[in-house]
Scaffold this active site. Structure first.
Site, PDB file in Angstrom:
ATOM      1  N   HIS A  63       1.337   4.198   8.395  1.00 56.10           N
ATOM      2  CA  HIS A  63       2.135   3.026   7.988  1.00 56.10           C
ATOM      3  C   HIS A  63       3.315   3.516   7.140  1.00 56.10           C
ATOM      4  O   HIS A  63       3.189   3.750   5.952  1.00 56.10           O
ATOM      5  CB  HIS A  63       1.255   2.057   7.197  1.00 56.10           C
ATOM      6  CG  HIS A  63       1.830   0.674   7.087  1.00 56.10           C
ATOM      7  ND1 HIS A  63       3.163   0.398   7.301  1.00 56.10           N
ATOM      8  CD2 HIS A  63       1.241  -0.517   6.801  1.00 56.10           C
ATOM      9  CE1 HIS A  63       3.367  -0.907   7.140  1.00 56.10           C
ATOM     10  NE2 HIS A  63       2.225  -1.485   6.838  1.00 56.10           N
ATOM     11  N   GLY A  64       4.449   3.640   7.801  1.00 58.35           N
ATOM     12  CA  GLY A  64       5.645   4.102   7.097  1.00 58.35           C
ATOM     13  C   GLY A  64       6.639   2.974   6.892  1.00 58.35           C
ATOM     14  O   GLY A  64       7.829   3.219   6.679  1.00 58.35           O
ATOM     15  N   TYR A 102       5.619  -0.329   1.665  1.00 61.55           N
ATOM     16  CA  TYR A 102       4.486   0.392   1.084  1.00 61.55           C
ATOM     17  C   TYR A 102       4.912   1.840   0.755  1.00 61.55           C
ATOM     18  O   TYR A 102       6.080   2.189   0.897  1.00 61.55           O
ATOM     19  CB  TYR A 102       3.280   0.301   2.034  1.00 61.55           C
ATOM     20  CG  TYR A 102       2.876  -1.150   2.263  1.00 61.55           C
ATOM     21  CD1 TYR A 102       2.230  -1.875   1.251  1.00 61.55           C
ATOM     22  CD2 TYR A 102       3.194  -1.819   3.439  1.00 61.55           C
ATOM     23  CE1 TYR A 102       1.899  -3.222   1.429  1.00 61.55           C
ATOM     24  CE2 TYR A 102       2.867  -3.164   3.626  1.00 61.55           C
ATOM     25  CZ  TYR A 102       2.219  -3.853   2.609  1.00 61.55           C
ATOM     26  OH  TYR A 102       1.907  -5.186   2.783  1.00 61.55           O
ATOM     27  N   GLY A 117       8.492  -7.374  17.062  1.00 57.71           N
ATOM     28  CA  GLY A 117       9.267  -8.395  16.359  1.00 57.71           C
ATOM     29  C   GLY A 117       9.627  -9.546  17.278  1.00 57.71           C
ATOM     30  O   GLY A 117      10.559  -9.453  18.066  1.00 57.71           O
ATOM     31  N   THR A 168      -3.219  -7.026   8.822  1.00 55.21           N
ATOM     32  CA  THR A 168      -4.199  -7.069   7.740  1.00 55.21           C
ATOM     33  C   THR A 168      -4.951  -8.382   7.777  1.00 55.21           C
ATOM     34  O   THR A 168      -4.352  -9.438   7.962  1.00 55.21           O
ATOM     35  CB  THR A 168      -3.463  -6.907   6.395  1.00 55.21           C
ATOM     36  OG1 THR A 168      -2.955  -5.574   6.349  1.00 55.21           O
ATOM     37  CG2 THR A 168      -4.363  -7.160   5.217  1.00 55.21           C
ATOM     38  N   ARG A 219       4.884   4.008  11.892  1.00 54.16           N
ATOM     39  CA  ARG A 219       5.572   2.713  11.954  1.00 54.16           C
ATOM     40  C   ARG A 219       6.714   2.713  10.937  1.00 54.16           C
ATOM     41  O   ARG A 219       6.521   3.085   9.777  1.00 54.16           O
ATOM     42  CB  ARG A 219       4.593   1.588  11.638  1.00 54.16           C
ATOM     43  CG  ARG A 219       5.163   0.232  11.981  1.00 54.16           C
ATOM     44  CD  ARG A 219       4.050  -0.787  12.016  1.00 54.16           C
ATOM     45  NE  ARG A 219       4.329  -1.753  13.058  1.00 54.16           N
ATOM     46  CZ  ARG A 219       4.314  -3.073  12.849  1.00 54.16           C
ATOM     47  NH1 ARG A 219       4.046  -3.577  11.661  1.00 54.16           N
ATOM     48  NH2 ARG A 219       4.581  -3.899  13.834  1.00 54.16           N
ATOM     49  N   GLN A 276      -4.475   2.068  11.925  1.00 50.16           N
ATOM     50  CA  GLN A 276      -3.329   2.226  11.025  1.00 50.16           C
ATOM     51  C   GLN A 276      -3.811   2.687   9.646  1.00 50.16           C
ATOM     52  O   GLN A 276      -4.775   2.159   9.096  1.00 50.16           O
ATOM     53  CB  GLN A 276      -2.536   0.922  10.885  1.00 50.16           C
ATOM     54  CG  GLN A 276      -1.189   1.202  10.205  1.00 50.16           C
ATOM     55  CD  GLN A 276      -0.349  -0.034   9.961  1.00 50.16           C
ATOM     56  OE1 GLN A 276      -0.845  -1.010   9.397  1.00 50.16           O
ATOM     57  NE2 GLN A 276       0.904   0.009  10.365  1.00 50.16           N
TER      58      GLN A 276
END
Ligand SMILES: Cc1cc2nc3c(=O)[nH]c(=O)nc-3n(C[C@H](O)[C@H](O)[C@H](O)COP(=O)(O)O)c2cc1C
Length: 364
Positions: free
Chosen positions: A179-180, A184, A302, A28, A232, A104
């Site tokens: 976006h999982g 959110y 990551g 973002t 995701r 996304q």
């Protein structure tokens, strides 16, 4: 000669062939216009990663409806014609520079900090989120307690994701990523302590992943086979870095097993350190578990900016593609540098993000 897999091979995810196995993670930027349209500055920003050799770029999260999905002011959206047209400039420029690009799609759920369409937030249950709003996105203080989403509104959320995916396809994107993750809306459903529902969307792990499965299937049905779709998934959240799935590997088996049958082309897993055991001191990483139970290609994310660590994830078969967040911000040309054996720059938050940003905010 070695037959070990490296970062510099090609792969096909769904209908999308990547030139290498390194992608830019969704990030973002809150640099769109107040109307949610991307700017020329963002065209240059995304294109620079493509020029720098990344095979795949996943965009920042975009809001999917004009109701409750917008998460930050100046976030980009994909609901109006003007927004899709503006994104088309990014897509065309990235394609010209030789990379593939997925958009996304994001619904904020309880974690909205700025929505020009609504004052209140929606979530599976009326549970106030842990922690504080993210200062790097100009929020402050606690999150408000959300309103519990009704069954009718759940259908509207699914319709919003579908509409957004169709717009992304029309704008020329190679695919979309749902976006999982990170707390959110969809992750809010998946997470035991934020989902206290007693209907078919709450309770068991299978019920809690149901909305993500329904969104995935609905998008697949709407966009057809040739458009690439991923999701995701994370354990941690932007407001709760240390959350772990209570059912450990059993939960992983259900979550990835269900998603693996939902018409998705890949699962993108993000952990603080992608290679570390997902649950206890030893054991498999979340990416390996996604591979084991999902049966679809896995993208791992990551702290993989060290090329050796990134390469090991691929070599060991724990992931099919890796993505970089902070490492990509510090090195828009990470792929070219690594190919040429050039030194990499270290991520410095004050250089690439907002002046008041705290490093803790990037720990998911
Ligand atoms: C500035 C910034 C913005 C981010 N925005 C998103 C986002 O929109 N969607 C998302 O899924 N993850 C987002 N993330 C998380 C990253 O995609 C990534 O998971 C995280 O930075 C960890 O990967 P890394 O160690 O390679 O940086 C963001 C991270 C940063 C640093």
């Amino acid at each position: 000669m070695t037959d070990k897999k490296t970062l510099f091979e090609t792969i096909t995810l769904g209908n999308t062939t990547l030139d290498n196995l390194v992608g830019v993670a969704p990030m973002t930027r809150i640099s769109a216009t107040p109307e949610g349209e991307v700017t020329d500055q963002m065209v240059s920003y995304y294109t620079s990663f493509a020029r720098g050799g990344f095979g795949l770029i996943i965009t920042e999260g975009n809001y999917i409806d004009d109701m409750y999905s917008q998460t930050y002011f100046d976030q980009s959206g994909i609901i109006f014609e003007e927004q899709a047209q503006a994104w088309k400039k990014v897509v065309d420029s990235v394609h010209q520079a030789g990379a593939k690009i997925f958009m996304q799609l994001q619904h904020s759920g309880a974690l909205s900090q700025g929505n020009r369409f609504a004052q209140e937030t929606l979530a599976p249950s009326a549970v106030q989120p842990k922690g504080e709003q993210l200062a790097m996105y100009l929020g402050e203080g606690p999150f408000p307690t959300p309103r519990e989403v009704t069954k009718e509104e759940i259908q509207a959320v699914i319709a919003g994701f579908v509409h957004a995916a169709k717009n992304a396809k029309l704008a020329g994107f190679d695919g979309i990523e749902i976006h999982g993750a990170n707390g959110y809306l969809l992750d809010g459903f998946l997470t035991d302590y934020t989902n206290q529902r007693t209907d078919e969307y709450g309770g068991s792990t299978k019920n809690r992943v149901r909305l993500s499965v329904e969104v995935s299937k609905a998008i697949r049905e709407a966009v057809g086979k040739e458009f690439t779709i991923g999701i995701r998934i994370s354990q941690a959240k932007v407001n709760d870095y240390t959350h772990k799935w209570a059912g450990k590997e059993q939960d992983a088996a259900i979550i990835f097993g269900q998603l693996g049958q939902a018409g998705l082309d890949y699962i993108h897993v993000t952990e603080y350190k992608a290679w570390e055991p997902a649950f206890d001191k030893s054991g498999q990483s979340l990416a390996s578990l996604a591979k084991k139970y999902g049966g679809v290609p896995v993208i791992a994310n990551g702290h993989l900016e060290d090329p050796q660590k990134a390469g090991e994830m691929i070599e060991n078969g724990e992931a099919d593609v890796i993505t970089l967040g902070k490492g990509a911000l510090a090195n828009h040309d990470w792929v070219n540098k690594v190919k040429n054996g050039e030194p990499l720059a270290t991520f410095k938050p004050e250089e690439v993000l907002r002046p008041n940003a705290k490093i803790k905010e990037f720990e998911v």
